[in-house]
Write a protein that holds these residues in place. Structure first.
Motif, PDB file in Angstrom:
ATOM      1  N   ASP A 112       0.851  -1.194   0.000  1.00 17.24           N
ATOM      2  CA  ASP A 112       0.000   0.000   0.000  1.00 17.24           C
ATOM      3  C   ASP A 112       0.886   1.243   0.000  1.00 17.24           C
ATOM      4  OD1 ASP A 112      -1.558   2.259   1.041  1.00 17.24           O
ATOM      5  OD2 ASP A 112      -3.139   0.764   1.350  1.00 17.24           O
ATOM      6  N   ALA A 113       0.759   2.076  -1.032  1.00 11.01           N
ATOM      7  CA  ALA A 113       1.621   3.255  -1.193  1.00 11.01           C
ATOM      8  C   ALA A 113       1.445   4.256  -0.055  1.00 11.01           C
ATOM      9  CB  ALA A 113       1.337   3.938  -2.524  1.00 11.01           C
ATOM     10  N   ILE A 114       0.208   4.469   0.384  1.00  8.42           N
ATOM     11  CA  ILE A 114      -0.052   5.437   1.454  1.00  8.42           C
ATOM     12  C   ILE A 114       0.587   4.983   2.765  1.00  8.42           C
ATOM     13  CG2 ILE A 114      -1.853   6.501   2.859  1.00  8.42           C
ATOM     14  CD1 ILE A 114      -3.665   6.467   0.416  1.00  8.42           C
ATOM     15  N   LYS A 115       0.393   3.686   3.096  1.00  6.66           N
ATOM     16  CA  LYS A 115       0.989   3.158   4.322  1.00  6.66           C
ATOM     17  C   LYS A 115       2.517   3.198   4.251  1.00  6.66           C
ATOM     18  CE  LYS A 115      -2.846   0.114   5.586  1.00  6.66           C
ATOM     19  NZ  LYS A 115      -3.267  -1.296   5.821  1.00  6.66           N
ATOM     20  N   LYS A 116       3.040   2.992   3.039  1.00  5.23           N
ATOM     21  CA  LYS A 116       4.490   3.025   2.856  1.00  5.23           C
ATOM     22  C   LYS A 116       5.034   4.420   3.116  1.00  5.23           C
ATOM     23  CE  LYS A 116       7.928   1.316  -0.413  1.00  5.23           C
ATOM     24  NZ  LYS A 116       8.133   0.674  -1.727  1.00  5.23           N
ATOM     25  N   VAL A 117       4.331   5.449   2.577  1.00  4.02           N
ATOM     26  CA  VAL A 117       4.745   6.835   2.795  1.00  4.02           C
ATOM     27  C   VAL A 117       4.648   7.200   4.278  1.00  4.02           C
ATOM     28  CG1 VAL A 117       4.133   9.240   2.356  1.00  4.02           C
ATOM     29  CG2 VAL A 117       4.187   7.603   0.459  1.00  4.02           C
ATOM     30  N   THR A 118       3.588   6.698   4.931  1.00  4.59           N
ATOM     31  CA  THR A 118       3.406   6.970   6.359  1.00  4.59           C
ATOM     32  C   THR A 118       4.587   6.438   7.175  1.00  4.59           C
ATOM     33  OG1 THR A 118       0.994   6.905   6.157  1.00  4.59           O
ATOM     34  CG2 THR A 118       1.922   6.586   8.357  1.00  4.59           C
TER      35      THR A 118
END
Length: 247
Positions: free
Chosen positions: A196-202
């Protein structure tokens, strides 16, 4: 001539901040000189010496005379201290009044003058009582050494306590750095597996924050260690001066 260097330290530091320690040196000479002072409106011979603080010296003098001479000082005229009709074999064979006279003049260091009266207007003096006057000088000198030894010891203890507090701060920050590095490593593993890109950025943002925290903790520890070095240098100087007091 003995020189006493007083390091007056003002230091405040909190849990997260390190405030620099400011030091000021004051030089006091332990070298009693004979001079004339006024006691009961009469001229008296005294041993006089500059002091650091009148109130502090009064407290120490009262304690010292009670411990060493077994006499009780009371308040006299003009802020003086006096022990009336005291038997003090360390100074004189006859009973007399021991006076501690304190003077404070603008622009000058405060002064302590010690007088021993054998009558209302009869005082020890070097011409008529050379032996007793020499003992009175040694008493004055011994008291001042005692006074400044206490000051040195108190200052050393205060600085040692500050060092303990700084070391506690350093240990706490080191634990925080260790935990932050562990969290970063854990997040890195999660990032490598995260789809998940969003979780990765988080997770990446959390690591940025953690690295900034590590930088902050390390900077604080550098400041703490610098202050410890200064405090230790002060302690070494004080211990050296303390050892030289009775030489």
């Amino acid at each position: 001539m003995k020189k006493v260097i007083l390091n007056v330290v003002f230091g405040l530091f909190g849990v997260a901040l390190c405030t620099p320690v400011f030091a000021q040196e004051e030089v006091i000479n332990i070298n009693p000189v004979e001079k004339k002072v006024t006691v009961n409106k009469a001229s008296a011979d005294a041993w006089a010496n500059p002091i650091n603080n009148v109130d502090d010296v009064k407290k120490t003098f009262t304690k010292y005379t009670k411990e060493t001479l077994k006499v009780k000082m009371r308040k006299g005229d003009n802020g003086s201290l006096v022990a009336e009709m005291a038997t003090i074999p360390q100074i004189a064979s006859k009973r007399g009044d021991l006076h501690a006279i304190f003077t404070e003049e603008k622009g000058q260091a405060p002064e302590l003058a010690i007088v021993f009266a054998m009558g209302y207007d009869i005082f020890l003096n070097s011409q008529q009582n050379p032996s007793e006057m020499a003992l009175l000088k040694e008493f004055t000198r011994s008291f001042l050494i005692y006074h400044y030894e206490n000051i040195y010891s108190d200052k050393i203890k205060a600085k040692e306590e500050m060092i303990k507090d700084y070391n506690k701060q350093i240990s706490s920050n080191e634990r925080n750095v260790k935990n932050a590095n562990s969290d970063i490593a854990s997040n890195e593993k999660k990032i490598g597996k995260q789809k998940d890109a969003i979780k990765k950025v988080t997770l990446e943002n959390k690591n940025v924050e953690l690295r900034n925290n590590i930088k902050s903790f390390n900077e604080k520890n550098m400041n703490f260690k610098s202050e410890i070095e200064k405090l230790q240098a002060d302690i070494n100087t004080l211990k050296g001066s303390l050892g030289n007091l009775r030489k």
